[in-house]
Design a protein around this motif. Structure first.
Motif, PDB file in Angstrom:
ATOM      1  N   MET A 145      35.365  15.401 -25.121  1.00  0.00           N
ATOM      2  CA  MET A 145      35.122  16.640 -25.928  1.00  0.00           C
ATOM      3  C   MET A 145      33.575  16.518 -26.335  1.00  0.00           C
ATOM      4  O   MET A 145      32.871  17.561 -26.446  1.00  0.00           O
ATOM      5  CB  MET A 145      35.817  16.502 -27.195  1.00  0.00           C
ATOM      6  N   ARG A 146      33.051  15.091 -26.725  1.00  0.00           N
ATOM      7  CA  ARG A 146      31.564  15.295 -27.105  1.00  0.00           C
ATOM      8  C   ARG A 146      30.644  15.758 -26.043  1.00  0.00           C
ATOM      9  O   ARG A 146      29.432  15.911 -26.416  1.00  0.00           O
ATOM     10  CB  ARG A 146      31.275  13.686 -27.679  1.00  0.00           C
ATOM     11  N   MET A 147      31.025  15.525 -24.759  1.00  0.00           N
ATOM     12  CA  MET A 147      30.123  15.954 -23.670  1.00  0.00           C
ATOM     13  C   MET A 147      30.054  17.391 -23.518  1.00  0.00           C
ATOM     14  O   MET A 147      29.210  17.960 -22.925  1.00  0.00           O
ATOM     15  CB  MET A 147      30.604  15.179 -22.362  1.00  0.00           C
ATOM     16  N   ARG A 148      30.836  18.167 -23.978  1.00  0.00           N
ATOM     17  CA  ARG A 148      30.711  19.599 -23.789  1.00  0.00           C
ATOM     18  C   ARG A 148      29.459  20.087 -24.476  1.00  0.00           C
ATOM     19  O   ARG A 148      29.214  19.328 -25.666  1.00  0.00           O
ATOM     20  CB  ARG A 148      32.139  20.280 -24.538  1.00  0.00           C
ATOM     21  N   ARG A 149      28.872  21.191 -24.117  1.00  0.00           N
ATOM     22  CA  ARG A 149      27.511  21.532 -24.849  1.00  0.00           C
ATOM     23  C   ARG A 149      27.940  22.000 -26.291  1.00  0.00           C
ATOM     24  O   ARG A 149      28.842  23.017 -26.405  1.00  0.00           O
ATOM     25  CB  ARG A 149      26.880  22.699 -23.976  1.00  0.00           C
ATOM     26  N   PRO A 150      27.317  21.735 -27.224  1.00  0.00           N
ATOM     27  CA  PRO A 150      27.454  22.100 -28.584  1.00  0.00           C
ATOM     28  C   PRO A 150      27.395  23.716 -28.591  1.00  0.00           C
ATOM     29  O   PRO A 150      26.430  24.355 -27.861  1.00  0.00           O
ATOM     30  CB  PRO A 150      26.505  21.638 -29.566  1.00  0.00           C
ATOM     31  N   GLY A 151      28.210  24.436 -29.350  1.00  0.00           N
ATOM     32  CA  GLY A 151      28.147  25.694 -29.519  1.00  0.00           C
ATOM     33  C   GLY A 151      29.036  26.648 -28.659  1.00  0.00           C
ATOM     34  O   GLY A 151      29.452  27.734 -28.671  1.00  0.00           O
ATOM     35  N   ILE A 152      29.497  25.816 -27.655  1.00  0.00           N
ATOM     36  CA  ILE A 152      30.779  26.482 -26.696  1.00  0.00           C
ATOM     37  C   ILE A 152      31.874  26.314 -27.374  1.00  0.00           C
ATOM     38  O   ILE A 152      32.260  25.155 -27.841  1.00  0.00           O
ATOM     39  CB  ILE A 152      30.734  25.900 -25.161  1.00  0.00           C
ATOM     40  N   PRO A 153      32.618  27.653 -27.559  1.00  0.00           N
ATOM     41  CA  PRO A 153      33.988  27.393 -28.192  1.00  0.00           C
ATOM     42  C   PRO A 153      35.062  26.355 -27.631  1.00  0.00           C
ATOM     43  O   PRO A 153      34.944  26.231 -26.328  1.00  0.00           O
ATOM     44  CB  PRO A 153      34.352  29.068 -28.222  1.00  0.00           C
ATOM     45  N   GLN A 154      35.667  25.728 -28.451  1.00  0.00           N
ATOM     46  CA  GLN A 154      36.729  24.694 -27.919  1.00  0.00           C
ATOM     47  C   GLN A 154      38.115  25.397 -27.849  1.00  0.00           C
ATOM     48  O   GLN A 154      38.541  26.075 -28.819  1.00  0.00           O
ATOM     49  CB  GLN A 154      36.510  23.490 -28.788  1.00  0.00           C
ATOM     50  N   GLY A 155      38.718  24.844 -26.826  1.00  0.00           N
ATOM     51  CA  GLY A 155      40.296  25.368 -26.976  1.00  0.00           C
ATOM     52  C   GLY A 155      40.427  26.294 -25.793  1.00  0.00           C
ATOM     53  O   GLY A 155      39.374  26.586 -24.822  1.00  0.00           O
ATOM     54  N   GLY A 156      41.571  27.006 -25.749  1.00  0.00           N
ATOM     55  CA  GLY A 156      41.957  27.778 -24.669  1.00  0.00           C
ATOM     56  C   GLY A 156      43.051  27.181 -23.538  1.00  0.00           C
ATOM     57  O   GLY A 156      43.376  26.134 -23.876  1.00  0.00           O
ATOM     58  N   MET A 157      43.560  28.241 -23.025  1.00  0.00           N
ATOM     59  CA  MET A 157      44.469  27.974 -22.042  1.00  0.00           C
ATOM     60  C   MET A 157      44.078  28.363 -20.504  1.00  0.00           C
ATOM     61  O   MET A 157      43.437  29.157 -20.389  1.00  0.00           O
ATOM     62  CB  MET A 157      45.749  28.565 -22.459  1.00  0.00           C
ATOM     63  N   VAL A 158      44.577  27.229 -19.665  1.00  0.00           N
ATOM     64  CA  VAL A 158      44.102  27.675 -18.290  1.00  0.00           C
ATOM     65  C   VAL A 158      45.168  28.627 -17.755  1.00  0.00           C
ATOM     66  O   VAL A 158      46.362  28.325 -17.914  1.00  0.00           O
ATOM     67  CB  VAL A 158      44.344  26.476 -17.483  1.00  0.00           C
TER      68      VAL A 158
END
Length: 235
Positions: free
Chosen positions: A222-235
């Motif tokens: 999770m920390r590797m995701r770029r800050p500012g990109i919303p987290q969560g969602g479904m495929v």
């Protein structure tokens, strides 16, 4: 094509159907059938008629688009509870994409005319469909933001979290995916994705086995995701 079967699996435990009343569920169950698919078996091809909508009950399904030069674009990996084939509501007569079972899978399906009728006549079905499509749009927007703003390393981390439904969890989980399938999902070469996965393994984020990635440290990914990109969602 596999023969349709009736099963004793209730629909009220499925995410799409779980908030519906008993009368609505009874009507839906009168229209639904189930089919089993073996690994690598095609559920529908491009140019097939849009004659069914599907829900995954067991197993995993891939939805993608193949180019004439051998390149492939993977739109979604689906697991239990996910829906596919709903493009029929746009009055599209034929499929553009293909769907393939990635492992032994059981799908619930309904004829297009029956599904349209239920959407028009049952408020609960229309509401469930709107929620499903809204979640899907949010996920597509999230993926688009990752393509524009994130590194391949960040996109691989995000894809593993989505595939494992591990966005908010801290417990290890296993993702059934090959390096090539993951590369198709994030828009990178297989070689690049393999290199990143080996880096993740060396950092203690994951362990690797045949067609499986076990995420040992979801919070680290999770920390590797770029800050500012919303987290969560479904495929």
């Amino acid at each position: 094509m596999p023969r349709p079967i009736k099963t004793a699996l209730p629909l009220d435990g499925e995410p799409f159907f779980q908030n519906m009343g008993r009368e609505t569920l009874a009507r839906i169950e009168a229209y639904t059938y189930h089919r089993r698919y073996e690994p690598r078996q095609i559920i529908f091809f491009p140019d097939d008629p849009c004659d069914y909508v599907y829900w995954v009950r067991e197993g995993r399904v891939k939805v993608g688009l193949a180019a004439g030069d051998g390149r492939e674009l993977t739109y979604r990996h689906l697991g239990p509870g996910d829906m596919l084939g709903d493009v029929l509501l746009a009055d599209q007569p034929k499929r553009i994409k293909y769907a393939e079972a990635l492992e032994n899978s059981l799908l619930c399906l309904m004829r297009s005319d029956d599904f349209r009728r239920l959407v028009y006549e049952e408020v609960e079905v229309a509401l469930a469909l709107s929620l499903e499509l809204t979640r899907r749009v949010l996920t597509l927007e999230e993926v688009f933001a990752e393509i524009v703003f994130s590194t391949v390393r960040g996109r691989v981390a995000s894809a593993l979290l989505r595939l494992g439904r591990g966005e908010a969890g801290a417990d290890p989980f296993t993702v059934h995916v090959t390096h090539q399938e993951l590369a198709n999902l994030v828009g990178a070469s297989r070689e690049k994705v393999t290199l990143i996965l080996h880096e993740f393994r060396e950092e203690g984020m994951i362990t690797l086995s045949n067609r499986r990635v076990r995420v040992e440290n979801p919070a680290g990914l999770m920390r590797m995701r770029r800050p500012g990109i919303p987290q969560g969602g479904m495929v």
